[in-house]
Design an enzyme around this catalytic site. Structure first.
Site, PDB file in Angstrom:
ATOM      1  N   GLU A   1      30.415  12.852   7.590  1.00  0.00           N
ATOM      2  CA  GLU A   1      29.210  12.898   6.744  1.00  0.00           C
ATOM      3  C   GLU A   1      28.371  14.122   7.077  1.00  0.00           C
ATOM      4  O   GLU A   1      28.802  15.221   6.859  1.00  0.00           O
ATOM      5  CB  GLU A   1      28.410  11.602   6.860  1.00  0.00           C
ATOM      6  CG  GLU A   1      27.730  11.161   5.568  1.00  0.00           C
ATOM      7  CD  GLU A   1      26.909  12.211   4.825  1.00  0.00           C
ATOM      8  OE1 GLU A   1      27.415  12.743   3.811  1.00  0.00           O
ATOM      9  OE2 GLU A   1      25.759  12.472   5.220  1.00  0.00           O
TER      10      GLU A   1
ATOM     11  N   ARG B   1      38.106   5.019   4.480  1.00  0.00           N
ATOM     12  CA  ARG B   1      36.647   5.133   4.501  1.00  0.00           C
ATOM     13  C   ARG B   1      36.062   4.226   5.578  1.00  0.00           C
ATOM     14  O   ARG B   1      36.577   3.123   5.832  1.00  0.00           O
ATOM     15  CB  ARG B   1      36.112   4.716   3.123  1.00  0.00           C
ATOM     16  CG  ARG B   1      34.606   4.890   2.906  1.00  0.00           C
ATOM     17  CD  ARG B   1      34.224   6.326   2.837  1.00  0.00           C
ATOM     18  NE  ARG B   1      32.906   6.523   2.223  1.00  0.00           N
ATOM     19  CZ  ARG B   1      32.271   7.689   2.280  1.00  0.00           C
ATOM     20  NH1 ARG B   1      32.792   8.736   2.909  1.00  0.00           N
ATOM     21  NH2 ARG B   1      31.097   7.836   1.688  1.00  0.00           N
TER      22      ARG B   1
ATOM     23  N   GLY C   1      29.324  17.310  -0.028  1.00  0.00           N
ATOM     24  CA  GLY C   1      28.483  16.200  -0.472  1.00  0.00           C
ATOM     25  C   GLY C   1      28.744  15.913  -1.942  1.00  0.00           C
ATOM     26  O   GLY C   1      29.869  16.057  -2.426  1.00  0.00           O
TER      27      GLY C   1
ATOM     28  N   THR D   1      31.971  17.806   5.865  1.00  0.00           N
ATOM     29  CA  THR D   1      33.299  17.399   5.418  1.00  0.00           C
ATOM     30  C   THR D   1      34.319  18.544   5.447  1.00  0.00           C
ATOM     31  O   THR D   1      33.965  19.698   5.662  1.00  0.00           O
ATOM     32  CB  THR D   1      33.173  16.737   4.022  1.00  0.00           C
ATOM     33  OG1 THR D   1      32.121  15.795   4.035  1.00  0.00           O
ATOM     34  CG2 THR D   1      34.429  16.097   3.550  1.00  0.00           C
TER      35      THR D   1
ATOM     36  N   THR E   1      35.800  13.390   6.751  1.00  0.00           N
ATOM     37  CA  THR E   1      34.374  13.657   6.959  1.00  0.00           C
ATOM     38  C   THR E   1      33.816  12.860   8.128  1.00  0.00           C
ATOM     39  O   THR E   1      34.370  11.825   8.504  1.00  0.00           O
ATOM     40  CB  THR E   1      33.574  13.291   5.682  1.00  0.00           C
ATOM     41  OG1 THR E   1      32.215  13.687   5.835  1.00  0.00           O
ATOM     42  CG2 THR E   1      33.619  11.794   5.398  1.00  0.00           C
TER      43      THR E   1
ATOM     44  N   ASP F   1      25.484   7.227   3.359  1.00  0.00           N
ATOM     45  CA  ASP F   1      25.957   7.423   1.977  1.00  0.00           C
ATOM     46  C   ASP F   1      25.668   6.196   1.109  1.00  0.00           C
ATOM     47  O   ASP F   1      25.849   6.234  -0.113  1.00  0.00           O
ATOM     48  CB  ASP F   1      27.461   7.723   1.943  1.00  0.00           C
ATOM     49  CG  ASP F   1      27.756   9.205   2.153  1.00  0.00           C
ATOM     50  OD1 ASP F   1      26.805  10.000   2.279  1.00  0.00           O
ATOM     51  OD2 ASP F   1      28.945   9.573   2.182  1.00  0.00           O
TER      52      ASP F   1
END
Ligand code: GLY
Length: 583
Positions: free
Chosen positions: A423, A115, A490, A403, A421, A444
């Site tokens: 986003e 991430r 999402g 994504t 992703t 996010d």
């Protein structure tokens, strides 16, 4: 029938966050291209290996690796390298990813967290104006402010180092050939560019790639991206570190800091970035273990909560077309999303009741809330067991439907589930000199850091990873994998994945039918029903049960593989452009 007992109660929701979410969903470019056809099709069958992903060129690259004796980790590198070129709006080197791995030899499950991280110079006020009010959504997304440290390149390398056997540089061959020789722009890419011209024009390099001479690229155009080819050549020769130091890294930082809305990402953020290996989070459903990505993703916990809340209800007997099934699924989802909004964030920064949230006793007690006949008039977070004070306020994070998901099984019994992703569709709209789009993952986070003075768990903090909904999942029975699945979308990812598992396990659908089956998703009270499908027949019965219901495009991108004693059976989402391929 149950829906004869009506309640006209208005559902209680978090008005600000719901309104903002709906407004943002309505204008997200990736949400705008649902294909009308929802043909169930038939699954692809194979006996040795299989790969399912969002673009045929990417799947072909992965299939070549698997056919040549590569592992699922090797194939993922090849698939992801091509996806970053041919589906640049969804994932790529400028973004982040989560990977769930079942090891065919050790029979163990683990996860990699790639991430993005918030820059060290970021503060909880990153997305607030001078008065402390949240910025407008697009003001935050477009430009440098939203860009987090990319994690996908480092994750690709770590997966290969841990589980790959093929020569690293060889895995970029197809992607380099396509980048330098050209590939055909897909209908979906062309449609998304056409719908996002104004934002794509906001940055010169992005505009000249997607809107050459001011005209959007068209379906069927041959596109070349030599800069991306050069980046892959450098990665192949020197490893993922070229993304984190040196010329390519300098280009990322110059792009972020030189944007019209500059960001605070620095070379130091790139230099200190690390992928984290974390234990999988599992929940029990119908005597299976449903395992996936724990914090900072909310995916496995929320999918696990939904399924755990439903475990004592006989969905198989009720059936897929029964409004009562959807009352149970919809309200289980709302209960899970209430806990998600209160408690789930990056647990390296925020004490989180990770075990308590999927504790069978907690879920069994909370499942009693579903015992009525009508939509729950009110839903709020529960009190999962935890030995730490839980004092968070409900959050207002937005996560939009972009994504991409990759599912792979190799001939060695390894199983890989990875969701990647950048986003929003086209991310921050900033293209680095290395030929890849930079993410807007930091949106996010919750734009608000506090609510009535109470801190929000998913607020921005330096080095923290924004909460995700990505739900790469592997389902096991008696320790053996039986299903690998995941999706973009999402925060609706969670509903898409839960529905696919229920359709396969409770309603006996093959993976393709379970994927193609129309979606019904409830997160915060309003029931979303997939427009133009037979699910619209449930609008009136669900309205009668007390829900607000609306039809809309629900653009998932589910890719799944079922693993049975007879072989592999794969499916790809007809709402996107992917395929499953195996031998
Ligand atoms: N940005 C989508 C997600 O992480 O859920």
């Amino acid at each position: 029938m149950r829906f004869a007992f009506l309640l006209s109660t208005c559902l209680t929701v978090t008005p600000l966050s719901l309104l903002a979410q709906e407004a943002a969903d309505a204008i997200d470019p990736e949400a705008a291209t649902a294909q009308a056809s929802k043909d169930a099709g038939t699954p692809v069958e194979a006996s040795n290996w299989m790969v399912a992903a969002a673009n045929p060129l990417a799947v072909q690259a992965g299939a070549d690796v698997l056919r040549d004796g590569g592992t699922a980790a090797d194939a993922m590198v090849a698939v992801q390298a091509v996806l970053g070129l041919v589906e640049p709006q969804s994932s790529g080197l400028g973004g982040g990813a989560f990977l769930v791995w079942y090891d065919g030899e050790s029979r163990e499950l683990t996860t990699l967290d790639g991430r993005e991280t918030a820059p060290l110079a970021a503060t909880p006020q990153l997305f607030q104006d001078d008065t402390g009010e949240p910025l407008g959504f697009w003001d935050a997304v477009v430009g440098g402010l939203s860009v987090g440290t990319p994690g996908t390149p480092a994750l690709m390398e770590m997966a290969h180092q841990k589980w790959g056997t093929a020569d690293w540089a060889s895995l970029f061959k197809d992607a380099i050939e396509l980048a330098e020789g050209g590939f055909t722009a897909s209908p979906r890419l062309a449609a998304l560019v056409a719908g996002d011209q104004e934002r794509l024009s906001s940055s010169g390099r992005t505009a000249s790639y997607f809107l050459p001479e001011g005209t959007p690229i068209q379906e069927g155009n041959i596109l070349k991206n030599p800069a991306y080819g050069a980046t892959l050549r450098a990665m192949g020769a020197e490893g993922a570190k070229v993304m984190y130091e040196g010329t390519i890294a300098d280009g990322i930082i110059e792009t972020v800091q030189g944007a019209a809305t500059p960001g605070v990402l620095s070379l130091q953020d790139l230099a200190i970035y690390r992928v984290k290996e974390r234990p999988a989070v599992c929940a029990t459903y119908r005597e299976h273990d449903v395992c996936g990505m724990g914090p900072p993703s909310s995916g496995a916990l929320t999918v696990g909560q939904i399924l755990g809340l439903l475990d004592s209800y006989d969905l198989a007997a009720l059936g897929a077309e029964n409004p009562e099934s959807w009352r149970l699924i919809g309200d289980a989802s709302r209960l899970a999303f209430a806990d998600r909004g209160r408690y789930m964030a990056d647990s390296d920064f925020v004490p989180m009741p990770t075990k308590g949230l999927v504790d069978p006793a907690y879920l069994s007690e909370r499942a009693q809330l579903l015992a009525g006949d009508d939509a729950l008039p009110e839903v709020s977070a529960g009190n999962p067991p935890f030995d730490h004070a839980l004092l968070w306020a409900d959050d207002e994070s937005l996560e939009l439907p972009s994504t991409s998901h990759i599912s792979i099984v190799d001939q060695f019994g390894n199983v890989l589930s990875m969701t990647a992703t950048i986003e929003n569709g086209f991310g921050s709209r900033l293209m680095a000199p290395g030929g890849f789009l930079l993410n807007n993952e930091l949106t996010d986070f919750s734009f608000r850091s506090h609510s009535d003075g109470v801190p929000i768990a998913n607020r921005v903090e330096p080095g923290k990873r924004p909460r995700s909904s990505m739900s790469p999942t592997i389902v096991l029975k008696d320790g053996k994998p039986v299903l690998v699945v995941g999706s973009p979308g999402g925060s609706r990812i969670i509903g898409y994945v839960a529905k696919t598992i229920i359709a396969h396990m409770d309603w006996g659908m093959d993976v393709q039918a379970a994927i193609s089956m129309p979606h019904l998703v409830n997160r915060f009270g309003k029931y979303d029903v997939e427009e133009g499908t037979s699910a619209e027949g449930l609008i009136q019965p669900l309205t009668d049960l007390g829900y607000e219901v609306g039809a809309r495009a629900l653009t998932s991108g589910l890719h799944a593989i079922a693993i049975t004693p007879d072989g592999l059976s794969g499916g790809a989402d007809p709402r996107r452009e992917g395929i499953a391929l195996g031998e």
